[in-house]
Design a protein around this motif. Structure first.
Motif, mmCIF file in Angstrom:
data_model
loop_
_atom_site.group_PDB
_atom_site.id
_atom_site.type_symbol
_atom_site.label_atom_id
_atom_site.label_comp_id
_atom_site.label_asym_id
_atom_site.label_seq_id
_atom_site.Cartn_x
_atom_site.Cartn_y
_atom_site.Cartn_z
ATOM 1 N N TYR A 162 0.824 -1.208 0.000
ATOM 2 C CA TYR A 162 0.000 0.000 0.000
ATOM 3 C C TYR A 162 0.860 1.262 0.000
ATOM 4 C CZ TYR A 162 -4.001 -2.992 0.934
ATOM 5 O OH TYR A 162 -4.982 -3.949 0.827
ATOM 6 N N TYR A 163 2.178 1.094 -0.052
ATOM 7 C CA TYR A 163 3.125 2.200 -0.112
ATOM 8 C C TYR A 163 4.065 1.969 -1.305
ATOM 9 C CZ TYR A 163 1.951 3.469 4.748
ATOM 10 O OH TYR A 163 1.312 3.851 5.906
ATOM 11 N N GLU A 164 4.523 3.056 -1.890
ATOM 12 C CA GLU A 164 5.516 2.953 -2.963
ATOM 13 C C GLU A 164 6.926 2.916 -2.377
ATOM 14 O OE1 GLU A 164 4.324 2.243 -5.858
ATOM 15 O OE2 GLU A 164 2.341 2.515 -4.962
ATOM 16 N N GLY A 165 7.900 2.743 -3.252
ATOM 17 C CA GLY A 165 9.288 2.710 -2.807
ATOM 18 C C GLY A 165 9.693 1.409 -2.155
ATOM 19 N N GLN A 166 9.063 0.298 -2.557
ATOM 20 C CA GLN A 166 9.301 -0.990 -1.913
ATOM 21 C C GLN A 166 10.245 -1.900 -2.703
ATOM 22 O OE1 GLN A 166 7.976 -1.391 1.126
ATOM 23 N NE2 GLN A 166 7.001 0.623 0.911
ATOM 24 N N GLN A 167 10.967 -1.346 -3.658
ATOM 25 C CA GLN A 167 11.798 -2.166 -4.543
ATOM 26 C C GLN A 167 12.772 -3.054 -3.767
ATOM 27 O OE1 GLN A 167 11.269 1.119 -4.675
ATOM 28 N NE2 GLN A 167 11.230 1.916 -6.776
ATOM 29 N N ASN A 168 13.355 -2.511 -2.727
ATOM 30 C CA ASN A 168 14.336 -3.261 -1.944
ATOM 31 C C ASN A 168 13.675 -4.067 -0.827
ATOM 32 O OD1 ASN A 168 16.596 -2.119 -3.420
ATOM 33 N ND2 ASN A 168 16.150 -0.223 -2.319
ATOM 34 N N ILE A 169 12.658 -3.465 -0.212
ATOM 35 C CA ILE A 169 11.978 -4.126 0.890
ATOM 36 C C ILE A 169 11.340 -5.429 0.427
ATOM 37 C CG2 ILE A 169 10.180 -3.913 2.639
ATOM 38 C CD1 ILE A 169 12.622 -2.051 3.009
ATOM 39 N N ASP A 170 10.717 -5.419 -0.744
ATOM 40 C CA ASP A 170 10.091 -6.643 -1.253
ATOM 41 C C ASP A 170 11.120 -7.764 -1.384
ATOM 42 O OD1 ASP A 170 7.655 -5.409 -1.371
ATOM 43 O OD2 ASP A 170 7.420 -5.514 -3.548
ATOM 44 N N GLN A 171 12.312 -7.418 -1.835
ATOM 45 C CA GLN A 171 13.344 -8.446 -1.981
ATOM 46 C C GLN A 171 13.821 -8.957 -0.630
ATOM 47 O OE1 GLN A 171 16.344 -7.758 -5.226
ATOM 48 N NE2 GLN A 171 15.359 -5.736 -5.320
ATOM 49 N N VAL A 172 13.929 -8.069 0.354
ATOM 50 C CA VAL A 172 14.331 -8.491 1.700
ATOM 51 C C VAL A 172 13.315 -9.478 2.267
ATOM 52 C CG1 VAL A 172 14.589 -7.703 4.096
ATOM 53 C CG2 VAL A 172 15.658 -6.414 2.231
ATOM 54 N N GLU A 173 12.030 -9.119 2.194
ATOM 55 C CA GLU A 173 11.012 -9.999 2.763
ATOM 56 C C GLU A 173 10.920 -11.310 1.999
ATOM 57 O OE1 GLU A 173 6.265 -10.010 3.917
ATOM 58 O OE2 GLU A 173 7.379 -8.122 3.968
ATOM 59 N N THR A 174 11.031 -11.265 0.689
ATOM 60 C CA THR A 174 10.985 -12.488 -0.104
ATOM 61 C C THR A 174 12.137 -13.421 0.245
ATOM 62 O OG1 THR A 174 9.854 -11.361 -1.929
ATOM 63 C CG2 THR A 174 11.006 -13.410 -2.462
ATOM 64 N N LEU A 175 13.325 -12.846 0.450
ATOM 65 C CA LEU A 175 14.459 -13.663 0.886
ATOM 66 C C LEU A 175 14.169 -14.343 2.217
ATOM 67 C CD1 LEU A 175 17.714 -11.622 0.085
ATOM 68 C CD2 LEU A 175 17.182 -13.967 -0.637
ATOM 69 N N ALA A 176 13.631 -13.591 3.174
ATOM 70 C CA ALA A 176 13.324 -14.165 4.482
ATOM 71 C C ALA A 176 12.303 -15.290 4.362
ATOM 72 C CB ALA A 176 12.815 -13.073 5.428
ATOM 73 N N VAL A 177 11.261 -15.064 3.576
ATOM 74 C CA VAL A 177 10.211 -16.068 3.406
ATOM 75 C C VAL A 177 10.772 -17.329 2.764
ATOM 76 C CG1 VAL A 177 8.116 -16.615 2.105
ATOM 77 C CG2 VAL A 177 8.278 -14.460 3.365
ATOM 78 N N GLU A 178 11.519 -17.171 1.690
ATOM 79 C CA GLU A 178 12.052 -18.334 0.974
ATOM 80 C C GLU A 178 13.051 -19.102 1.841
ATOM 81 O OE1 GLU A 178 10.911 -19.607 -1.802
ATOM 82 O OE2 GLU A 178 9.417 -17.979 -1.787
ATOM 83 N N ARG A 179 13.848 -18.375 2.600
ATOM 84 C CA ARG A 179 14.801 -19.046 3.490
ATOM 85 C C ARG A 179 14.085 -19.815 4.589
ATOM 86 N NH1 ARG A 179 19.390 -14.185 3.920
ATOM 87 N NH2 ARG A 179 20.259 -14.535 1.815
ATOM 88 N N ALA A 180 13.000 -19.264 5.126
ATOM 89 C CA ALA A 180 12.228 -19.971 6.145
ATOM 90 C C ALA A 180 11.628 -21.251 5.569
ATOM 91 C CB ALA A 180 11.132 -19.068 6.705
ATOM 92 N N LYS A 181 11.038 -21.147 4.390
ATOM 93 C CA LYS A 181 10.420 -22.321 3.756
ATOM 94 C C LYS A 181 11.466 -23.406 3.480
ATOM 95 C CE LYS A 181 7.736 -21.234 0.278
ATOM 96 N NZ LYS A 181 7.268 -20.459 -0.895
ATOM 97 N N THR A 182 12.626 -22.989 3.008
ATOM 98 C CA THR A 182 13.678 -23.958 2.697
ATOM 99 C C THR A 182 14.237 -24.604 3.957
ATOM 100 O OG1 THR A 182 14.284 -22.746 0.691
ATOM 101 C CG2 THR A 182 15.929 -24.248 1.600
ATOM 102 N N LEU A 183 14.517 -23.786 4.974
ATOM 103 C CA LEU A 183 15.129 -24.297 6.200
ATOM 104 C C LEU A 183 14.224 -25.293 6.907
ATOM 105 C CD1 LEU A 183 17.530 -24.117 8.178
ATOM 106 C CD2 LEU A 183 16.341 -22.221 9.305
ATOM 107 N N PHE A 184 12.926 -24.980 6.979
ATOM 108 C CA PHE A 184 12.008 -25.838 7.725
ATOM 109 C C PHE A 184 11.220 -26.802 6.829
ATOM 110 C CE2 PHE A 184 12.771 -22.348 10.661
ATOM 111 C CZ PHE A 184 12.944 -23.021 11.855
ATOM 112 N N GLY A 185 11.304 -26.634 5.512
ATOM 113 C CA GLY A 185 10.561 -27.507 4.623
ATOM 114 C C GLY A 185 9.072 -27.238 4.624
#
Length: 423
Positions: free
Chosen positions: A67-90
């Motif tokens: 709902y806010y602009e300027g998220q180009q970097n934030i989206d990548q940070v959160e996506t990294l965290a999510v993908e790492r959580a899914k991978t680590l815990f399966g």
């Protein structure tokens, strides 16, 4: 020049009082033996990520749907965290936005239950958590909480009793996990009961997430509908939380976190979670997780040999719950005396405790922090000796003996510097 001025110059210049307190806390964490099982030392990298300019960003919504602009970097940070959580815990799905463990659990209620519904969890005095439907919590006020416990003779869960209670009460949610459980959680047994009762099984792994990630405790992923965890404790991340679930529950979980309970996530914490998950994926972290358990078992054996009464007779994980009734020293008095001796523990209720919760019979200890410093099972008899001497000194009011222990503790701690501390 003070430690604070050296390592936090901007803070020292802007607010000398807070800077001094930060410096004092750094020294305290460096010099004491920290045995609270929910505490740990994060790495310098996690600390740095927690204090970045990501603090300046508002990011309501989810990656690609903000709902806010300027998220180009934030989206990548959160996506990294999510993908790492899914991978680590399966896990099929992960949400890294919950502010802490209690809000994460509240989101589970919002996703699957309505006020007044029956929910089931381990009773707080038996080792459960406030948010598992205990009366003084919002979860016990807005929902009808029913509790199971442990057997008085063994300190272990009786699954026949849990099943009988679940079938009689038909809860919407069944929580497993807690804050003072020294034994392996049988997620498969809980899952079978939840299926029979038609309940959603929630595994609260806040204490043992790091052990699970490192392969030192069985995983709930094949068994639980939803997994809730903090990201600190044994996982060695920042003060935050995650929810993981099967794919079918992803939409309900995400909607419950935002907009159900929260506004914008704390992006600096999300980044630090991502760093911690990256660290936890390496072989060194597996070694750490197994060392935590080895140290706890060695410490439990040493305490038993010195006449201490341990709930359930020992430990399978990072945590030891001690009943000091036979020592004739209440838990609160022992905990405060050990603190003066440089040994940091917390007083804790034990199952079927006749004393009040604010003045209970037990103390709770654990090995995550000392393991992060590099202590191993050969040091555990010495730790047990310090606890033995400290409890005895507390019983007779011997402050000089506590001072001697404190100097001995500080000497050993100096030989094992803590991760992340600037001293």
């Amino acid at each position: 020049m003070s430690n604070a001025a050296t390592h936090h110059p901007a803070l020292a210049a802007a607010d000398p009082e807070i800077a001094a307190l930060v410096g004092a806390e750094e020294r305290l964490q460096a010099e004491t033996l920290r045995l609270i099982p929910s505490e740990n030392y994060v790495s310098a990298a996690v600390l740095e990520a927690s204090g970045t300019v990501l603090q300046n960003k508002y990011s309501e919504g989810y990656p690609g749907r903000r709902y806010y602009e300027g998220q180009q970097n934030i989206d990548q940070v959160e996506t990294l965290a999510v993908e790492r959580a899914k991978t680590l815990f399966g896990a099929d799905h992960a949400n890294v936005q919950p502010y802490s463990g209690s809000p994460a659990n509240l989101a589970v209620y919002l996703a699957f239950a309505k006020p007044g519904d029956t929910v089931m969890g381990m009773a707080l005095p038996m080792g459960g958590h406030l948010t598992h439907g205990w009366g003084v919590s919002a979860t016990g006020t807005w929902f009808r909480g029913v509790q199971y416990g442990v057997r008085q003779d063994t300190g272990l869960v009786d699954f026949d009793e849990v099943r009988d209670l679940a079938l009689a009460e038909r809860p919407k949610l069944i929580f497993c996990g807690g804050t003072a459980l020294p034994r392996t959680i049988d997620f498969a047994a809980y899952a079978e009961i939840a299926r029979e009762a038609g309940a959603v099984l929630v595994a609260d792994i806040a204490h043992i997430a790091g052990l699970i990630a490192g392969g030192a405790h069985p995983s709930p992923v094949p068994h639980a509908d939803v997994i809730s965890t903090t990201t600190h404790k044994t996982l060695r991340g920042p003060r935050g939380a995650m929810l993981m679930s099967r794919a079918e529950h992803a939409k309900a979980i995400d909607k419950a976190v935002f907009p159900g309970l929260q506004g914008g996530p704390h992006n600096q914490t999300t980044a630090a979670i991502a760093v911690a998950l990256h660290e936890a994926s390496g072989p060194a972290f597996r070694d750490y997780a197994h060392a935590v358990v080895a140290n706890a078992r060695a410490l439990a054996d040493a305490l038993l040999a010195r006449g201490f009464d341990l709930v359930s007779g020992g430990t399978d994980n990072h945590l030891i719950l001690m009943d000091l009734t036979a020592k004739e020293v209440p838990g609160k008095i022992a905990a405060k005396a050990l603190d003066r001796a440089g040994i940091v523990v917390n007083y804790n209720t034990v199952p079927y405790d006749p004393r009040r919760p604010f003045d209970p019979s037990g103390i709770r200890i654990g090995t995550p922090s000392l393991t992060s410093r590099g202590l191993d099972d050969t040091h555990m008899p010495l730790v047990a000796d310090w606890i033995t001497r400290g409890v005895a000194a507390a019983g007779r009011g011997d402050e000089d003996a506590l001072k001697v222990i404190r100097s001995e503790v500080a000497e050993l701690m100096a030989a094992f510097p803590a991760p992340g501390l600037p001293l």
